[in-house]
Design a protein around this motif. Structure first.
Motif, PDB file in Angstrom:
ATOM      1  N   GLU A 114     -10.164  82.253  46.376  1.00 42.27           N
ATOM      2  CA  GLU A 114      -9.766  81.348  47.455  1.00 42.27           C
ATOM      3  C   GLU A 114      -8.666  80.391  46.998  1.00 42.27           C
ATOM      4  OE1 GLU A 114     -10.525  81.120  50.729  1.00 42.27           O
ATOM      5  OE2 GLU A 114     -11.554  83.022  50.465  1.00 42.27           O
ATOM      6  N   VAL A 115      -8.739  79.960  45.752  1.00 36.99           N
ATOM      7  CA  VAL A 115      -7.695  79.087  45.210  1.00 36.99           C
ATOM      8  C   VAL A 115      -6.367  79.843  45.197  1.00 36.99           C
ATOM      9  CG1 VAL A 115      -6.876  77.888  43.140  1.00 36.99           C
ATOM     10  CG2 VAL A 115      -9.253  77.655  43.850  1.00 36.99           C
ATOM     11  N   GLN A 116      -6.395  81.083  44.718  1.00 36.51           N
ATOM     12  CA  GLN A 116      -5.168  81.890  44.670  1.00 36.51           C
ATOM     13  C   GLN A 116      -4.622  82.126  46.072  1.00 36.51           C
ATOM     14  OE1 GLN A 116      -3.498  82.860  41.812  1.00 36.51           O
ATOM     15  NE2 GLN A 116      -1.915  83.322  43.315  1.00 36.51           N
ATOM     16  N   ALA A 117      -5.510  82.406  47.020  1.00 38.54           N
ATOM     17  CA  ALA A 117      -5.070  82.618  48.401  1.00 38.54           C
ATOM     18  C   ALA A 117      -4.460  81.339  48.977  1.00 38.54           C
ATOM     19  CB  ALA A 117      -6.242  83.086  49.258  1.00 38.54           C
ATOM     20  N   ALA A 118      -5.073  80.192  48.686  1.00 38.89           N
ATOM     21  CA  ALA A 118      -4.547  78.920  49.171  1.00 38.89           C
ATOM     22  C   ALA A 118      -3.190  78.604  48.545  1.00 38.89           C
ATOM     23  CB  ALA A 118      -5.535  77.794  48.888  1.00 38.89           C
ATOM     24  N   LEU A 119      -3.049  78.888  47.255  1.00 39.86           N
ATOM     25  CA  LEU A 119      -1.768  78.659  46.584  1.00 39.86           C
ATOM     26  C   LEU A 119      -0.684  79.563  47.170  1.00 39.86           C
ATOM     27  CD1 LEU A 119      -2.898  78.329  42.858  1.00 39.86           C
ATOM     28  CD2 LEU A 119      -2.017  76.511  44.328  1.00 39.86           C
ATOM     29  N   ASP A 120      -1.033  80.826  47.417  1.00 41.08           N
ATOM     30  CA  ASP A 120      -0.067  81.757  48.010  1.00 41.08           C
ATOM     31  C   ASP A 120       0.343  81.307  49.408  1.00 41.08           C
ATOM     32  OD1 ASP A 120      -0.190  83.310  45.739  1.00 41.08           O
ATOM     33  OD2 ASP A 120      -1.595  84.773  46.589  1.00 41.08           O
ATOM     34  N   GLU A 121      -0.637  80.888  50.192  1.00 42.68           N
ATOM     35  CA  GLU A 121      -0.361  80.436  51.555  1.00 42.68           C
ATOM     36  C   GLU A 121       0.521  79.187  51.543  1.00 42.68           C
ATOM     37  OE1 GLU A 121      -2.712  78.535  55.348  1.00 42.68           O
ATOM     38  OE2 GLU A 121      -3.855  79.725  53.906  1.00 42.68           O
ATOM     39  N   ALA A 122       0.208  78.249  50.681  1.00 41.60           N
ATOM     40  CA  ALA A 122       1.005  77.021  50.599  1.00 41.60           C
ATOM     41  C   ALA A 122       2.418  77.322  50.112  1.00 41.60           C
ATOM     42  CB  ALA A 122       0.327  76.013  49.676  1.00 41.60           C
ATOM     43  N   SER A 123       2.537  78.253  49.173  1.00 34.05           N
ATOM     44  CA  SER A 123       3.872  78.642  48.694  1.00 34.05           C
ATOM     45  C   SER A 123       4.683  79.276  49.812  1.00 34.05           C
ATOM     46  CB  SER A 123       3.760  79.613  47.527  1.00 34.05           C
ATOM     47  OG  SER A 123       3.155  78.995  46.430  1.00 34.05           O
ATOM     48  N   LEU A 124       4.034  80.135  50.591  1.00 33.37           N
ATOM     49  CA  LEU A 124       4.729  80.758  51.718  1.00 33.37           C
ATOM     50  C   LEU A 124       5.112  79.736  52.784  1.00 33.37           C
ATOM     51  CD1 LEU A 124       2.653  84.038  52.135  1.00 33.37           C
ATOM     52  CD2 LEU A 124       5.016  83.830  51.336  1.00 33.37           C
ATOM     53  N   ARG A 125       4.319  78.700  52.929  1.00 35.87           N
ATOM     54  CA  ARG A 125       4.614  77.653  53.894  1.00 35.87           C
ATOM     55  C   ARG A 125       5.770  76.763  53.418  1.00 35.87           C
ATOM     56  NH1 ARG A 125      -0.332  75.907  54.398  1.00 35.87           N
ATOM     57  NH2 ARG A 125      -0.146  74.360  52.758  1.00 35.87           N
ATOM     58  N   GLU A 126       5.861  76.520  52.126  1.00 38.92           N
ATOM     59  CA  GLU A 126       6.892  75.620  51.584  1.00 38.92           C
ATOM     60  C   GLU A 126       8.228  76.306  51.324  1.00 38.92           C
ATOM     61  OE1 GLU A 126       6.676  72.329  51.287  1.00 38.92           O
ATOM     62  OE2 GLU A 126       4.656  72.392  52.084  1.00 38.92           O
ATOM     63  N   THR A 127       8.218  77.600  51.051  1.00 37.50           N
ATOM     64  CA  THR A 127       9.455  78.315  50.713  1.00 37.50           C
ATOM     65  C   THR A 127      10.523  78.210  51.800  1.00 37.50           C
ATOM     66  OG1 THR A 127       8.280  79.805  49.235  1.00 37.50           O
ATOM     67  CG2 THR A 127      10.418  80.540  50.031  1.00 37.50           C
ATOM     68  N   PRO A 128      10.189  78.401  53.085  1.00 33.55           N
ATOM     69  CA  PRO A 128      11.243  78.260  54.099  1.00 33.55           C
ATOM     70  C   PRO A 128      11.843  76.862  54.160  1.00 33.55           C
ATOM     71  CG  PRO A 128       9.353  79.405  55.021  1.00 33.55           C
ATOM     72  CD  PRO A 128       8.947  78.902  53.671  1.00 33.55           C
ATOM     73  N   ARG A 129      11.057  75.850  53.844  1.00 34.57           N
ATOM     74  CA  ARG A 129      11.598  74.484  53.840  1.00 34.57           C
ATOM     75  C   ARG A 129      12.587  74.295  52.703  1.00 34.57           C
ATOM     76  NH1 ARG A 129       5.850  71.477  54.673  1.00 34.57           N
ATOM     77  NH2 ARG A 129       5.424  72.324  56.733  1.00 34.57           N
ATOM     78  N   ILE A 130      12.334  74.947  51.583  1.00 32.71           N
ATOM     79  CA  ILE A 130      13.227  74.831  50.436  1.00 32.71           C
ATOM     80  C   ILE A 130      14.503  75.629  50.663  1.00 32.71           C
ATOM     81  CG2 ILE A 130      13.490  75.405  47.988  1.00 32.71           C
ATOM     82  CD1 ILE A 130      10.477  74.852  47.703  1.00 32.71           C
ATOM     83  N   GLU A 131      14.367  76.814  51.258  1.00 31.95           N
ATOM     84  CA  GLU A 131      15.502  77.721  51.431  1.00 31.95           C
ATOM     85  C   GLU A 131      16.177  77.588  52.790  1.00 31.95           C
ATOM     86  OE1 GLU A 131      13.884  81.589  50.696  1.00 31.95           O
ATOM     87  OE2 GLU A 131      13.722  81.245  48.547  1.00 31.95           O
TER      88      GLU A 131
END
Length: 160
Positions: A114-131
């Protein structure tokens, strides 16, 4: 400064024998390029604006002292106090790093997957804001190249 003023300055620099200098060479190229130089200049200004905006976001708005952040986070994690670690992260400046770490910490009691899934989800959510808007840079580069090609064809047609 308008494009008309820029053209006048370019002509003045070229007429004063300024072709031996860097700016004189640019002025000479601008004059020889004709009207297709204006759309290329507009594309350049838009690309420069996107680049400056992304640099401000990445190096000012979304930056954080990573060493200090990790040091403070480790202190709470090594002490075994997950709630203080979450509160520590929540108290930091809102950046992509803090958002991803907070998502991971909030799911620690649910297990490693669940931690890995949450980290992946948060990364996917933040990547468009960065790029954000960086895809336009490639499009603008291609547009400038095609405008230059059009100017070359226009110049060849004009020479006959």
């Amino acid at each position: 400064m308008t494009f008309g003023q820029l053209n006048i300055l370019a002509q003045a620099a070229a007429s004063e024998g300024g072709e031996n200098t860097f700016f004189g060479g640019i002025a000479e190229s601008w004059n020889e390029g004709g009207w297709p130089m204006y759309p290329i200049a507009i594309v350049f200004v838009i690309g420069l604006a996107i680049t400056v905006e992304r640099a401000i976001v990445l190096f000012a708005t979304a930056s954080i002292n990573k060493d200090g952040f990790i040091r403070g986070l480790k202190k709470h994690i090594y002490a075994g106090d997950l709630d203080k670690a979450i509160n520590y992260v929540a108290g930091q400046k809102l950046t992509p790093l803090t958002s991803v770490v907070k998502s991971g910490l909030m799911n620690v009691p649910k297990g490693q997957e669940e931690v890995q899934a949450a980290l992946d989800e948060a990364s996917l959510r933040e990547t468009p804001r960065i790029e954000a808007r960086t895809g336009y840079l490639a499009m603008l580069g291609n547009a400038a190249m095609l405008i230059g090609l059009f100017g070359t064809v226009h110049g060849l047609i004009g020479s006959f």
